[in-house]
Design an enzyme around this catalytic site. Structure first.
Site, PDB file in Angstrom:
ATOM      1  N   GLU A 107       0.867  -1.190   0.000  1.00 30.73           N
ATOM      2  CA  GLU A 107       0.000   0.000   0.000  1.00 30.73           C
ATOM      3  C   GLU A 107       0.894   1.227   0.000  1.00 30.73           C
ATOM      4  O   GLU A 107       1.777   1.333   0.832  1.00 30.73           O
ATOM      5  CB  GLU A 107      -0.854   0.037   1.264  1.00 30.73           C
ATOM      6  CG  GLU A 107      -1.691  -1.197   1.514  1.00 30.73           C
ATOM      7  CD  GLU A 107      -2.225  -1.236   2.948  1.00 30.73           C
ATOM      8  OE1 GLU A 107      -2.336  -0.179   3.587  1.00 30.73           O
ATOM      9  OE2 GLU A 107      -2.511  -2.346   3.414  1.00 30.73           O
TER      10      GLU A 107
ATOM     11  N   ARG B  70      -6.862  -1.545  -5.078  1.00 28.03           N
ATOM     12  CA  ARG B  70      -7.754  -0.571  -4.474  1.00 28.03           C
ATOM     13  C   ARG B  70      -7.119   0.807  -4.586  1.00 28.03           C
ATOM     14  O   ARG B  70      -5.918   0.980  -4.332  1.00 28.03           O
ATOM     15  CB  ARG B  70      -7.981  -0.925  -2.999  1.00 28.03           C
ATOM     16  CG  ARG B  70      -8.970  -0.026  -2.289  1.00 28.03           C
ATOM     17  CD  ARG B  70      -9.094  -0.418  -0.825  1.00 28.03           C
ATOM     18  NE  ARG B  70      -9.915   0.538  -0.089  1.00 28.03           N
ATOM     19  CZ  ARG B  70      -9.831   0.730   1.228  1.00 28.03           C
ATOM     20  NH1 ARG B  70      -8.979   0.032   1.953  1.00 28.03           N
ATOM     21  NH2 ARG B  70     -10.592   1.612   1.818  1.00 28.03           N
TER      22      ARG B  70
ATOM     23  N   TYR C 211      -7.841   4.821  -3.424  1.00 26.34           N
ATOM     24  CA  TYR C 211      -8.707   5.639  -2.588  1.00 26.34           C
ATOM     25  C   TYR C 211      -7.968   6.819  -1.985  1.00 26.34           C
ATOM     26  O   TYR C 211      -6.741   6.948  -2.109  1.00 26.34           O
ATOM     27  CB  TYR C 211      -9.362   4.803  -1.503  1.00 26.34           C
ATOM     28  CG  TYR C 211      -8.431   4.106  -0.537  1.00 26.34           C
ATOM     29  CD1 TYR C 211      -7.619   3.066  -0.961  1.00 26.34           C
ATOM     30  CD2 TYR C 211      -8.395   4.455   0.813  1.00 26.34           C
ATOM     31  CE1 TYR C 211      -6.775   2.403  -0.077  1.00 26.34           C
ATOM     32  CE2 TYR C 211      -7.565   3.806   1.706  1.00 26.34           C
ATOM     33  CZ  TYR C 211      -6.759   2.781   1.246  1.00 26.34           C
ATOM     34  OH  TYR C 211      -5.923   2.131   2.129  1.00 26.34           O
TER      35      TYR C 211
ATOM     36  N   ASP D  54      -6.939   8.535   1.339  1.00 21.68           N
ATOM     37  CA  ASP D  54      -6.782   8.145   2.738  1.00 21.68           C
ATOM     38  C   ASP D  54      -6.727   9.364   3.652  1.00 21.68           C
ATOM     39  O   ASP D  54      -6.756  10.514   3.188  1.00 21.68           O
ATOM     40  CB  ASP D  54      -5.505   7.290   2.888  1.00 21.68           C
ATOM     41  CG  ASP D  54      -5.560   6.405   4.127  1.00 21.68           C
ATOM     42  OD1 ASP D  54      -6.577   6.420   4.841  1.00 21.68           O
ATOM     43  OD2 ASP D  54      -4.571   5.703   4.395  1.00 21.68           O
TER      44      ASP D  54
ATOM     45  N   GLU E 113      -4.066   6.900  -2.129  1.00 25.50           N
ATOM     46  CA  GLU E 113      -3.422   5.636  -1.772  1.00 25.50           C
ATOM     47  C   GLU E 113      -3.758   4.578  -2.800  1.00 25.50           C
ATOM     48  O   GLU E 113      -4.892   4.476  -3.277  1.00 25.50           O
ATOM     49  CB  GLU E 113      -3.867   5.200  -0.369  1.00 25.50           C
ATOM     50  CG  GLU E 113      -3.314   3.827   0.020  1.00 25.50           C
ATOM     51  CD  GLU E 113      -3.249   3.589   1.523  1.00 25.50           C
ATOM     52  OE1 GLU E 113      -3.297   4.567   2.286  1.00 25.50           O
ATOM     53  OE2 GLU E 113      -3.160   2.405   1.910  1.00 25.50           O
TER      54      GLU E 113
ATOM     55  N   THR F 249      -1.907  -2.521  -3.903  1.00 29.76           N
ATOM     56  CA  THR F 249      -1.832  -3.506  -4.987  1.00 29.76           C
ATOM     57  C   THR F 249      -2.765  -4.674  -4.699  1.00 29.76           C
ATOM     58  O   THR F 249      -3.102  -4.965  -3.549  1.00 29.76           O
ATOM     59  CB  THR F 249      -0.422  -4.110  -5.142  1.00 29.76           C
ATOM     60  OG1 THR F 249      -0.114  -4.892  -3.979  1.00 29.76           O
ATOM     61  CG2 THR F 249       0.629  -3.048  -5.349  1.00 29.76           C
TER      62      THR F 249
ATOM     63  N   TRP G   6     -11.925  -6.708  -0.322  1.00 27.93           N
ATOM     64  CA  TRP G   6     -10.878  -7.708  -0.584  1.00 27.93           C
ATOM     65  C   TRP G   6     -11.445  -9.132  -0.633  1.00 27.93           C
ATOM     66  O   TRP G   6     -10.907 -10.003  -1.287  1.00 27.93           O
ATOM     67  CB  TRP G   6      -9.773  -7.625   0.482  1.00 27.93           C
ATOM     68  CG  TRP G   6      -8.989  -6.354   0.415  1.00 27.93           C
ATOM     69  CD1 TRP G   6      -9.026  -5.318   1.298  1.00 27.93           C
ATOM     70  CD2 TRP G   6      -8.056  -5.956  -0.605  1.00 27.93           C
ATOM     71  NE1 TRP G   6      -8.190  -4.308   0.892  1.00 27.93           N
ATOM     72  CE2 TRP G   6      -7.584  -4.674  -0.254  1.00 27.93           C
ATOM     73  CE3 TRP G   6      -7.587  -6.557  -1.771  1.00 27.93           C
ATOM     74  CZ2 TRP G   6      -6.652  -3.983  -1.044  1.00 27.93           C
ATOM     75  CZ3 TRP G   6      -6.659  -5.871  -2.557  1.00 27.93           C
ATOM     76  CH2 TRP G   6      -6.203  -4.606  -2.180  1.00 27.93           C
TER      77      TRP G   6
END
Lengths: 490, 66
Positions: A8, A52, A54, A56, A62, A65, A448
């Protein structure tokens, strides 16, 4: 042995002011995420490549993977995040100009802003629930304290270590440059391995921003919780060179392998890991002496050498989790050459592969050419430029093109990873679903573990096995996307 | 952006798979080549560093993340 890993990355937002008003990070973030919201009706989306994307805490874009079970996939998926961010940045710049705003937005893949606020590059590793977590973290922690010598991003940091190790301002490192808002420390500035080390306050805990630990113990497996837990490592720097990313994740994964395969390893616990992590960050020679809980004394190079020896045996035995023997060979090779280079004091053998060495070469040369000191704002600006994704002011693509920063995967592999999920994990199912549902114009909700169509919320597909790249229910859900929901589906 | 039909390229592709994609520059000329390349990149960024370093650095402040 098989393992899932992921990265991340939180990116920093900066701005070069033009003639008009200054834009703040929140405002720039809104411009950046406009195409994301247009695409997914939210600033928190999963993409067709399984990742993902988004916004943060603190307006940091952010990118997390997709789950990977092979290191080459992870390098490509991580690099794909940079490509996506660069693309969003270009579109934001156009939108700014279309709105009549001048100035230039920047995305910076580093870990500290000018005031020393820190944001992370987190590594996630799937570990077996059967493994004793306390034992696992006790073996891993000394490695993570010293790993910065192998893969630190390089940073200009105060020479002095704060005497007070309480997390009073734990979210704030001491900034470089003249515009400091934090209390000054004696001893001037040095070129160190990582700025992240100064914002670490504990070995293992479940805090993230208040009293930030090296390993975050929050137990969110995102998988069958009886079998697995997720190890969340938050001490690492964002890496620019793919070879650095490869060694950073690969070496930590191999240390986990040796723990999980039950390789007997001596107790290397450190007496004071938080004091050590700051001292290690300020020592480019690897000669800092660590005092172990056992009373034994080892240099950083000696400690990393012990881990290397064990890791090399795991690789020789073919028992590693990296999913690709060539990657494993490269990790061991670069780990070995890095320790040799630091020990000899001649870093030229690794100066196109390791971030802190690449950056040091630029900083040293700039100091030589300009007669500036480390506190000069131009040095701070140079440091940011090393991490800047903005095409005009970022240096990294130029370093790669000039052969000064080596790559692990081809640009074609990275482009492919922007569109396609890793083929061998759960991410393949998620990616297919997201792409197909979007194509069919259906509203869906994904995380997830779950896939859902919003008009069939009761029929969530649950993907508990992150290693499974196929799932019958998911295939049925995808196959039925073109059909309107059955009146009997409830 | 559909990813349904494409299959990822095989990671074993490539002539010498143990080496990273970009091979190191070999030979004695390496150091010289290196310094010239570094200088060229620093030349490129010089305008940026000279023009607004202080303003940029002072304003690059954001709330912390994790």
């Amino acid at each position: 042995m098989k393992r899932i890993f992921g990265i991340e990355t939180e990116y920093g937002i900066a701005f070069t002011q033009g003639e008009q008003r200054r834009l703040g990070p929140e405002e720039i973030a809104r411009f950046l995420f406009r195409p994301v919201v247009d695409w997914g009706r939210s600033s928190n989306v999963f993409l067709p490549n399984g990742a993902r994307l988004y916004l943060d805490v603190g307006s940091h874009p952010e990118y997390a993977t997709a789950e990977c079970d092979a290191l080459p996939d992870l390098i490509a998926q991580d690099a794909a995040g940079d490509v996506l961010m660069t693309d969003l940045l270009a579109r934001a710049q156009q939108a700014l100009e279309a709105d009549g705003l001048d100035g230039r937005a920047h995305l910076v893949k580093n870990n500290t802003d000018s005031a020393g606020n820190s944001y992370g590059a987190h590594e996630n590793f799937l570990v077996r629930r059967t493994m004793d977590f306390t034992h696992l973290t006790s073996v891993l922690l000394p490695f993570l304290v010293t790993r910065q010598l192998l893969v630190g991003a390089g940073a200009i940091i105060p020479q002095g270590i704060a005497a007070d190790l309480r997390p009073a301002e734990s979210n704030r490192a001491i900034p470089h440059g003249a515009q400091t808002t934090a209390p000054p420390r004696p001893g001037g500035l040095v070129y160190g391995l990582s700025s992240r080390s100064d914002v670490m306050w504990e070995g293992v805990s479940s805090a993230t921003t208040r009293s930030r630990p090296i390993i975050n113990a929050r137990d969110e497996p995102h998988a069958d919780a009886e079998k697995y837990r997720r190890l969340h490592v938050i001490v690492g720097d964002s890496s620019m060179a793919q070879t650095t990313t490869e060694l950073k994740v690969g070496s930590a994964a191999l240390v986990l392998d040796l723990i999980e395969t039950g390789v007997p390893i001596e107790d290397l616990s450190l007496q004071n890991p938080i004091r050590d992590i700051r001292a290690v960050a300020r020592d480019l020679t690897g000669q800092h002496r660590l005092t172990l809980a056992s009373g034994r004394s080892l240099t950083v190079i000696e400690l990393l050498g012990i881990y290397l020896e064990h890791a090399a045996r795991v690789v020789d035995a073919g028992d590693h989790c990296l999913g690709d023997d060539d990657s494993a060979a490269r990790v061991i090779d670069l780990w070995t050459r890095m320790l040799q280079a630091v020990e000899s004091g001649d870093l030229s053998a690794v100066d196109t592969e390791i971030d802190w060495v690449i950056k040091k070469k630029l900083v040293d040369r700039y100091l030589q050419r300009s007669e500036a000191g480390l506190a000069d704002p131009r040095i701070a600006r140079l440091d940011f430029a090393f991490h800047d994704l903005t095409p005009e002011t970022g240096m990294f693509p130029k370093l790669q093109a000039a052969g000064l920063a080596r790559r692990v995967c081809t640009p074609e592999e990275v482009s492919s990873a922007v569109e396609n999920p890793p083929a061998t994990t759960r991410a393949a199912i998620r990616g297919r679903f997201v792409a197909a549902a979007h194509e069919a114009g259906r509203d869906f909700t994904v995380d997830w573990v779950h896939l859902r169509l919003n008009d069939q919320m009761q029929r969530a597909v649950v993907l508990r096995d992150p290693f499974a790249s196929e799932n019958e229910q998911a295939e049925a859900l995808i196959a039925g996307l073109d059909r309107p929901p059955s009146p009997y589906s409830a | 952006m559909s990813g349904q039909e494409q299959i990822r390229s095989n990671r074993k592709d490539g002539a010498d798979p143990v080496d990273p994609v970009d091979p190191p520059v070999a030979g004695q000329a390496q150091q010289q080549v290196n310094t010239e390349a570094v200088d060229s990149i620093l030349d490129d960024i010089d305008t940026v560093l000279e023009s607004n370093a202080e303003e940029f650095v002072r304003n690059f402040v954001q709330k912390g993340g994790q």
